[in-house]
Design an enzyme around this catalytic site. Structure first.
Site, mmCIF file in Angstrom:
data_model
loop_
_atom_site.group_PDB
_atom_site.id
_atom_site.type_symbol
_atom_site.label_atom_id
_atom_site.label_comp_id
_atom_site.label_asym_id
_atom_site.label_seq_id
_atom_site.Cartn_x
_atom_site.Cartn_y
_atom_site.Cartn_z
ATOM 1 C CG ASN A 9 -1.811 1.229 1.264
ATOM 2 O OD1 ASN A 9 -1.823 2.019 0.325
ATOM 3 N ND2 ASN A 9 -2.542 1.396 2.352
ATOM 4 C CE LYS A 11 -0.347 3.266 4.651
ATOM 5 N NZ LYS A 11 -0.317 3.395 6.097
ATOM 6 C CG HIS A 97 -5.919 2.012 4.910
ATOM 7 N ND1 HIS A 97 -5.523 2.949 5.836
ATOM 8 C CD2 HIS A 97 -4.913 1.121 4.803
ATOM 9 C CE1 HIS A 97 -4.312 2.629 6.264
ATOM 10 N NE2 HIS A 97 -3.912 1.527 5.653
ATOM 11 C CD GLU A 99 -3.201 5.547 6.448
ATOM 12 O OE1 GLU A 99 -3.150 5.581 5.209
ATOM 13 O OE2 GLU A 99 -2.312 4.993 7.144
ATOM 14 C CD GLU A 169 -3.634 -2.280 7.082
ATOM 15 O OE1 GLU A 169 -2.593 -2.599 6.507
ATOM 16 O OE2 GLU A 169 -4.177 -1.173 6.935
ATOM 17 N N GLY A 175 2.373 2.491 10.793
ATOM 18 C CA GLY A 175 3.332 3.586 10.660
ATOM 19 C C GLY A 175 3.997 3.982 11.962
ATOM 20 C CB SER A 215 5.116 -1.681 12.010
ATOM 21 O OG SER A 215 4.711 -0.347 12.245
ATOM 22 N N GLY A 237 4.913 1.481 4.753
ATOM 23 C CA GLY A 237 6.257 2.061 4.637
ATOM 24 C C GLY A 237 7.281 1.138 3.979
HETATM 25 P P1 13P Z 1 2.852 0.524 7.716
HETATM 26 O O1 13P Z 1 3.379 -0.767 7.118
HETATM 27 O O2 13P Z 1 3.601 1.735 7.237
HETATM 28 O O3 13P Z 1 2.727 0.434 9.192
HETATM 29 O O4 13P Z 1 1.370 0.719 7.139
HETATM 30 C C1 13P Z 1 0.483 -0.335 7.202
HETATM 31 C C2 13P Z 1 -0.691 0.001 6.378
HETATM 32 O O5 13P Z 1 -1.445 0.893 6.697
HETATM 33 C C3 13P Z 1 -0.890 -0.763 5.152
HETATM 34 O O6 13P Z 1 -2.132 -0.521 4.610
#
Ligand code: 13P
Length: 253
Positions: A9, A11, A97, A99, A169, A175, A215, A237
């Site tokens: 992802n 983002k 998601h 977010e 998640e 993150g 993460s 990330g």
């Molecule tokens: P991270 O791997 O950066 O923690 O993000 C996870 C995520 O939100 C994947 O959709």
């Protein structure tokens, strides 16, 4: 065995040039992903076509949208429809998601509509669920995630839900560098599978891929993916760095 999936992802990251270089780098190191495994790149909408061109000669590699609207067309400025995705040969979409839930107020009911419309167009939804830290601190995570599943997925038929990929998640692990332990991931994945089994029967639950996100890194992927109910990861990330994401792909069962 269930399909094992490494999903990136990205983002809202990367320029077009950076995106192309990253994809080239990853693809040249992963020409043999293996049967029963998939790699999915959820890229920004403006790169979907380019990414699809890049993966044209690969097998088991797919491109996903990071979001899609709940209607097929109309006066919804700025939105993207399943019909559009289909017309550019994109067959996966991340739905719900955290977010999007948090910053764009997407509710369980709204997400139910999105999942439904994806399935109508044969687009595989990668449905995200997961609790925030205050919920975990009072040990309510199982009930919280159950409710997300019930309100967004459980009006689907058994045939429909089998086409959904679920991503657990925990928001506190996204993150933050704070990964859920592999045992915490396994516990929740088993819980999700049990809930699906309760509603649709064990055979249906057994066939659904449940990814862990939060993460995931090259250094912890093997441990997390090794758990029996974890069928891969949805990676933020670390999916932006080829040297991280390639070993994550290779850590799939
Ligand atoms: P991270 O791997 O950066 O923690 O993000 C996870 C995520 O939100 C994947 O959709």
């Amino acid at each position: 065995m269930r399909t094992q999936i490494a999903a990136a992802n990205w983002k809202m990251n990367l320029t077009l040039q950076e995106a192309q270089t990253l994809l080239d780098n990853i693809l040249k190191q992963t020409d043999n992903i293996g049967e029963n495994r998939k790699v999915i790149f959820a890229v920004p909408a403006c790169y979907l076509t380019v990414a699809n061109e890049k993966i044209a000669n690969t097998s088991n590699v797919f491109v996903a949208a990071q979001n899609v609207y709940s209607k097929k067309s109309g006066a919804f400025t700025g939105e993207l429809s399943v019909t559009m995705l289909k017309s550019i040969n994109v067959n996966y979409a991340v739905i719900g998601h955290s977010e999007r839930r948090e910053y764009f107020n997407e509710s369980n009911q709204f997400l139910a509509d999105k999942v439904k419309i994806c399935l109508e167009e044969n687009i595989t939804p990668i449905f995200c669920c997961g609790e925030a830290l205050p919920v975990r601190e009072v040990n309510q995570q199982n009930d919280f995630v159950t409710r997300q599943l019930e309100e967004s997925l459980f009006s689907l038929s058994a045939e429909e839900i089998q086409k959904v990929i679920i991503a657990y998640e925990p928001i506190w692990a996204i993150g933050t560098g704070k990964t859920a332990s592999s045992d915490q991931a396994q516990e929740m994945h088993a819980h999700i599978r049990t809930q699906i089994g309760r509603k649709y029967g064990e055979a249906v639950a057994d066939g659904i891929s449940i990814l862990y996100g939060g993460s995931v890194k090259a250094s912890n992927a093997k441990d997390i993916f090794g758990k029996p109910d974890v069928d891969g990861g949805l990676v933020g990330g670390s999916s932006l760095i080829a040297d991280e994401f390639v070993p994550i792909i290779k850590a799939l069962k």
